[in-house]
Design a protein around this motif. Sequence first.
Motif, PDB file in Angstrom:
ATOM      1  N   GLU B  14      39.280  35.522  25.694  1.00  0.00           N
ATOM      2  CA  GLU B  14      38.259  35.289  26.780  1.00  0.00           C
ATOM      3  C   GLU B  14      36.873  35.176  26.139  1.00  0.00           C
ATOM      4  O   GLU B  14      36.438  36.357  25.638  1.00  0.00           O
ATOM      5  CB  GLU B  14      38.299  36.161  28.032  1.00  0.00           C
ATOM      6  CG  GLU B  14      39.332  35.796  28.943  1.00  0.00           C
ATOM      7  CD  GLU B  14      39.055  34.817  29.920  1.00  0.00           C
ATOM      8  OE1 GLU B  14      37.717  34.032  30.195  1.00  0.00           O
ATOM      9  OE2 GLU B  14      39.812  34.399  30.779  1.00  0.00           O
ATOM     10  N   ASP B  16      33.938  34.702  26.822  1.00  0.00           N
ATOM     11  CA  ASP B  16      32.831  35.057  27.771  1.00  0.00           C
ATOM     12  C   ASP B  16      32.942  36.572  27.570  1.00  0.00           C
ATOM     13  O   ASP B  16      31.921  37.275  27.589  1.00  0.00           O
ATOM     14  CB  ASP B  16      32.889  34.363  28.930  1.00  0.00           C
ATOM     15  CG  ASP B  16      32.329  33.152  29.269  1.00  0.00           C
ATOM     16  OD1 ASP B  16      31.889  32.567  28.304  1.00  0.00           O
ATOM     17  OD2 ASP B  16      32.802  32.497  30.220  1.00  0.00           O
ATOM     18  N   PHE B  17      34.186  37.144  27.736  1.00  0.00           N
ATOM     19  CA  PHE B  17      34.453  38.540  27.833  1.00  0.00           C
ATOM     20  C   PHE B  17      33.995  38.950  26.168  1.00  0.00           C
ATOM     21  O   PHE B  17      33.366  40.237  26.248  1.00  0.00           O
ATOM     22  CB  PHE B  17      35.835  38.946  27.964  1.00  0.00           C
ATOM     23  CG  PHE B  17      36.068  40.322  28.088  1.00  0.00           C
ATOM     24  CD1 PHE B  17      35.519  40.891  29.238  1.00  0.00           C
ATOM     25  CD2 PHE B  17      36.738  41.009  26.962  1.00  0.00           C
ATOM     26  CE1 PHE B  17      36.059  42.418  29.350  1.00  0.00           C
ATOM     27  CE2 PHE B  17      36.949  42.367  27.230  1.00  0.00           C
ATOM     28  CZ  PHE B  17      36.750  43.129  28.446  1.00  0.00           C
ATOM     29  N   MET B  20      30.333  39.434  26.206  1.00  0.00           N
ATOM     30  CA  MET B  20      29.708  40.540  26.896  1.00  0.00           C
ATOM     31  C   MET B  20      29.950  42.091  25.994  1.00  0.00           C
ATOM     32  O   MET B  20      29.195  42.979  25.980  1.00  0.00           O
ATOM     33  CB  MET B  20      30.282  40.822  28.294  1.00  0.00           C
ATOM     34  CG  MET B  20      29.964  39.707  29.184  1.00  0.00           C
ATOM     35  SD  MET B  20      28.315  39.657  29.700  1.00  0.00           S
ATOM     36  CE  MET B  20      28.101  37.805  30.059  1.00  0.00           C
ATOM     37  N   LEU B  58      47.209  40.504  26.540  1.00  0.00           N
ATOM     38  CA  LEU B  58      47.560  39.385  26.998  1.00  0.00           C
ATOM     39  C   LEU B  58      47.108  38.079  26.345  1.00  0.00           C
ATOM     40  O   LEU B  58      45.834  37.828  26.693  1.00  0.00           O
ATOM     41  CB  LEU B  58      47.545  39.225  28.544  1.00  0.00           C
ATOM     42  CG  LEU B  58      48.695  39.727  29.415  1.00  0.00           C
ATOM     43  CD1 LEU B  58      48.208  39.366  30.874  1.00  0.00           C
ATOM     44  CD2 LEU B  58      49.869  39.086  29.291  1.00  0.00           C
ATOM     45  N   ALA B  85      43.980  43.998  31.674  1.00  0.00           N
ATOM     46  CA  ALA B  85      43.424  43.488  33.001  1.00  0.00           C
ATOM     47  C   ALA B  85      43.935  44.509  34.024  1.00  0.00           C
ATOM     48  O   ALA B  85      43.340  44.889  34.905  1.00  0.00           O
ATOM     49  CB  ALA B  85      43.757  42.289  33.182  1.00  0.00           C
ATOM     50  N   PHE B  86      45.228  45.019  33.873  1.00  0.00           N
ATOM     51  CA  PHE B  86      45.799  45.825  35.011  1.00  0.00           C
ATOM     52  C   PHE B  86      46.815  46.637  34.121  1.00  0.00           C
ATOM     53  O   PHE B  86      47.345  46.238  33.116  1.00  0.00           O
ATOM     54  CB  PHE B  86      46.065  45.330  36.136  1.00  0.00           C
ATOM     55  CG  PHE B  86      47.448  44.230  35.891  1.00  0.00           C
ATOM     56  CD1 PHE B  86      48.334  44.332  37.016  1.00  0.00           C
ATOM     57  CD2 PHE B  86      47.202  43.227  35.304  1.00  0.00           C
ATOM     58  CE1 PHE B  86      49.299  43.408  36.721  1.00  0.00           C
ATOM     59  CE2 PHE B  86      48.145  42.169  35.327  1.00  0.00           C
ATOM     60  CZ  PHE B  86      49.382  42.214  36.092  1.00  0.00           C
ATOM     61  N   LYS B 106      40.052  46.334  32.089  1.00  0.00           N
ATOM     62  CA  LYS B 106      38.896  45.283  32.276  1.00  0.00           C
ATOM     63  C   LYS B 106      37.933  45.494  33.560  1.00  0.00           C
ATOM     64  O   LYS B 106      36.934  45.122  33.595  1.00  0.00           O
ATOM     65  CB  LYS B 106      39.506  43.797  32.355  1.00  0.00           C
ATOM     66  CG  LYS B 106      39.301  43.222  30.746  1.00  0.00           C
ATOM     67  CD  LYS B 106      40.105  41.950  30.858  1.00  0.00           C
ATOM     68  CE  LYS B 106      40.127  41.298  29.283  1.00  0.00           C
ATOM     69  NZ  LYS B 106      40.628  39.980  29.399  1.00  0.00           N
ATOM     70  N   THR B 107      38.664  45.830  34.625  1.00  0.00           N
ATOM     71  CA  THR B 107      38.037  45.856  36.073  1.00  0.00           C
ATOM     72  C   THR B 107      36.985  47.292  36.000  1.00  0.00           C
ATOM     73  O   THR B 107      36.159  47.460  36.912  1.00  0.00           O
ATOM     74  CB  THR B 107      38.861  45.971  37.207  1.00  0.00           C
ATOM     75  OG1 THR B 107      39.994  46.724  36.587  1.00  0.00           O
ATOM     76  CG2 THR B 107      39.271  44.707  37.392  1.00  0.00           C
ATOM     77  N   SER B 108      37.249  48.118  35.172  1.00  0.00           N
ATOM     78  CA  SER B 108      36.481  49.289  35.288  1.00  0.00           C
ATOM     79  C   SER B 108      35.175  49.224  34.669  1.00  0.00           C
ATOM     80  O   SER B 108      35.009  48.191  33.963  1.00  0.00           O
ATOM     81  CB  SER B 108      37.221  50.371  34.806  1.00  0.00           C
ATOM     82  OG  SER B 108      37.945  50.342  33.737  1.00  0.00           O
ATOM     83  N   ASP B 109      34.371  50.005  34.746  1.00  0.00           N
ATOM     84  CA  ASP B 109      32.963  50.057  34.301  1.00  0.00           C
ATOM     85  C   ASP B 109      32.922  49.996  32.588  1.00  0.00           C
ATOM     86  O   ASP B 109      33.499  50.947  31.970  1.00  0.00           O
ATOM     87  CB  ASP B 109      32.160  51.243  34.701  1.00  0.00           C
ATOM     88  CG  ASP B 109      30.946  50.690  35.625  1.00  0.00           C
ATOM     89  OD1 ASP B 109      30.356  49.815  35.603  1.00  0.00           O
ATOM     90  OD2 ASP B 109      31.022  51.585  36.633  1.00  0.00           O
ATOM     91  N   ILE B 110      32.732  48.813  32.033  1.00  0.00           N
ATOM     92  CA  ILE B 110      32.912  48.539  30.644  1.00  0.00           C
ATOM     93  C   ILE B 110      31.925  49.451  29.849  1.00  0.00           C
ATOM     94  O   ILE B 110      32.153  49.982  28.896  1.00  0.00           O
ATOM     95  CB  ILE B 110      32.585  46.986  30.263  1.00  0.00           C
ATOM     96  CG1 ILE B 110      33.917  46.190  31.083  1.00  0.00           C
ATOM     97  CG2 ILE B 110      32.616  46.827  28.844  1.00  0.00           C
ATOM     98  CD1 ILE B 110      33.806  44.897  30.729  1.00  0.00           C
TER      99      ILE B 110
END
Lengths: 423, 131
Positions: B14, B16-17, B20, B58, B85-86, B106-110
Motif C-alpha cells: 500500500e 499510501d500507507f 504515512m 499480506l 491488518a488484523f 494497522k488499525t491501532s494508533d500508528i
Amino acid sequence: MRKLSIALNLLLTILVIVFIIDIITNIITCLFNLGIMAESLVDAVLVILLAYPALYIFIFRPMSDEVAKHQKAAKELRRLAAIVESSDDAIISKTLDGEIVTWNHGAEKVYGYTQAEAIGKPISIVVPPEKKDETTDILKKIARGEPFEYFETTRIRKDGTTIYVSLTISPIYDESGAITGASTISRDISERKRIEKVKDEFIGTVSHELRTPLSITKEGICLILDKIPGAINEEQVRILTISKNNIDRLARIINSLLDISRAESGKIKARHEAFDIVSVVRQAMVIFEPKIKEKRLALRSELPKNSIIIHGDPDSITQVLTNLIGNSYKFTDRGSIDISIKETAENVEISVADTGIGIARENMMKLFGKFQQFGRMRGPGEKGTGLGLAIAKGIVTAHNGKIWAESEFGKGTRMTFTLPKKA
Amino acid sequence: MAMVKRKILVVDDEIDFLEMIRLRLEANNYTVITAINGDEALEKFAKEKPAAILLDILMPGMDGIDVLKKIRKTDTKVPVFIITAFSNEERFSVANKLNASGFIVKTSDIQKEIQSITSAIAIAENFKKSS
C-alpha cells in the motif's frame, strides 16, 4: 340415564325380533299345513331364524366392527405414509442397534441411497467415519428415554459428498410403551451453511479491506494534528479531532462486525481452554473501577472466594463483561453497579446490575439485535456502535450459555448470562 | 555529538500507507527506505543494511513471512516488525518462530505503535553494543 335408554332399546329390539320371528314362524307353519313346504326345510329355516339374533350379536357385529376399525387404521396409515413420502426432509426410522427400518423418498433425495439399498443396512452408511461415536451416543440416549434436541452435524451421501444436516430425533414406542427404535427427520442445510460461509468471508474481507484505507486516513490526520508537516490553528485542530474521533468510531464498528461474524460462525469455539471465570470477572472490574469511581458510582461485587474453572475463550468472555459493565457505566448517573457470580449445579450465572436509566418495555425485544441503540442522545462521550449486546449474545450462545435482561424504565437494568460448567 | 539517523526499511504494497509511515518515522529521526514488494525488500535490505525492518504480511507474490524467512537466512538479529491488518494467530506463531520483534496492527494508533517500535529498536541496538 344412558344405561336405562340402552336397556330399553335392547328390549325393544328383542321384542321386534321376537315379533318378526313369530310372524315368519306362523307363515312357515301355514305353508307347511298347506303342503307347500317339506318338514325338513321348515325345521332348517326355523333353526336359522332362531339362531340368527345370537349369531348377529356375538359374531357378525363384532366382526364388522373389527373390519371397520382396521379400514380406518389403514386409511390413517396411508395418510401418514403419504405425508412421509411427500416430505423433502429425510424421514428415517431405525432400530436401537442402528438398523434402517424405513427410508422415505426425502431420504433417497438427501442421501442418494434408494429405499431398497438402505433398508436393512446400518445407519452408519451415511455417517462420516469420524462421527461414528455420535450415532452410537444418540441411540444410547434414545434407548434411555432421554430427549434429544435439534442439532446440526455432517453426513455423507452415497456419492461420497459431505453434506450438512439438521437432525431431530425421537424415540419409537411399541404397544407396551417400550422404546424399540428411533425416528430421525434430517434436513439438508448445506446451502444455508454455504451462504453463511460466504457471508462470513464477505464480512471478513470487507472489514479487512476497509481497515487499511481507514488506518491511512487516520494516520494522515494524526500527522497533521501532531504538527509534523507544520503548525495548524486551533479551529483546524478542532475539526481534525472530530474527523479522527469518527474514524475511530468507524474502526470500532468494523471491529464489532468482525466480532459478530466470528461469534456467529462459531469460530470463538475454536479457542477452547480451561480458565477461572471468577478471576476473569475480577479483572474486568479492575479495568472499569477508576472510571466508575470518577463518576461517583458505587461498584460492588458478590464473588465466590474459590475459583470456578470453566471451558471456553476467556478473551471473548472478557468482551461480554466489558460490553455489559460498559453499558451500565454509560447509562448510570447515580447509584451503583453490582456484579455477582452465582454457581448452580450445572452453570455459572454472572449478573451486572445498575441503577441507571433502564430500558423501555418496547425496546426490550430489540435489545440483542444488531445496530440497536437506545438512549444514545446522552451528550458527549464515545458513541456506541449498537452492536455490543449482539456480540455479547453471539459469544454467550457460542459457549452454549444464555443471556437475558431485566429492566424497569427509569430504575435500572440487570443483565445476566450463564455459562455451562462442563464443556 | 551529532545524532546519526538510523535507517529503517518499510515494506508494504500500500503506497499510501508507506507514505504515512515514512512521514511518521522521519519525524522520529529515521531515514526511511521503502519497498512495495518482497523482491524489492530483499534487494534493498542487502544494499542498504537498515537498522530495522517494518514488514507487511499480506502482499501479493512473495508475502511477508517468505521475506522474513529469507532475511533470517542471512541475518538473525535485525529487528523485524510485522505489519498486519488484523490478528491472525497462525501467522503470528510463524512470525514468532522466525524471531519477529513485534507487530504493528494497522488499525491501532500508528503513532503509538511507532513509539514502541523506536524504543524496541533502541533496546536492540544497546543489546548489540553490549554483547
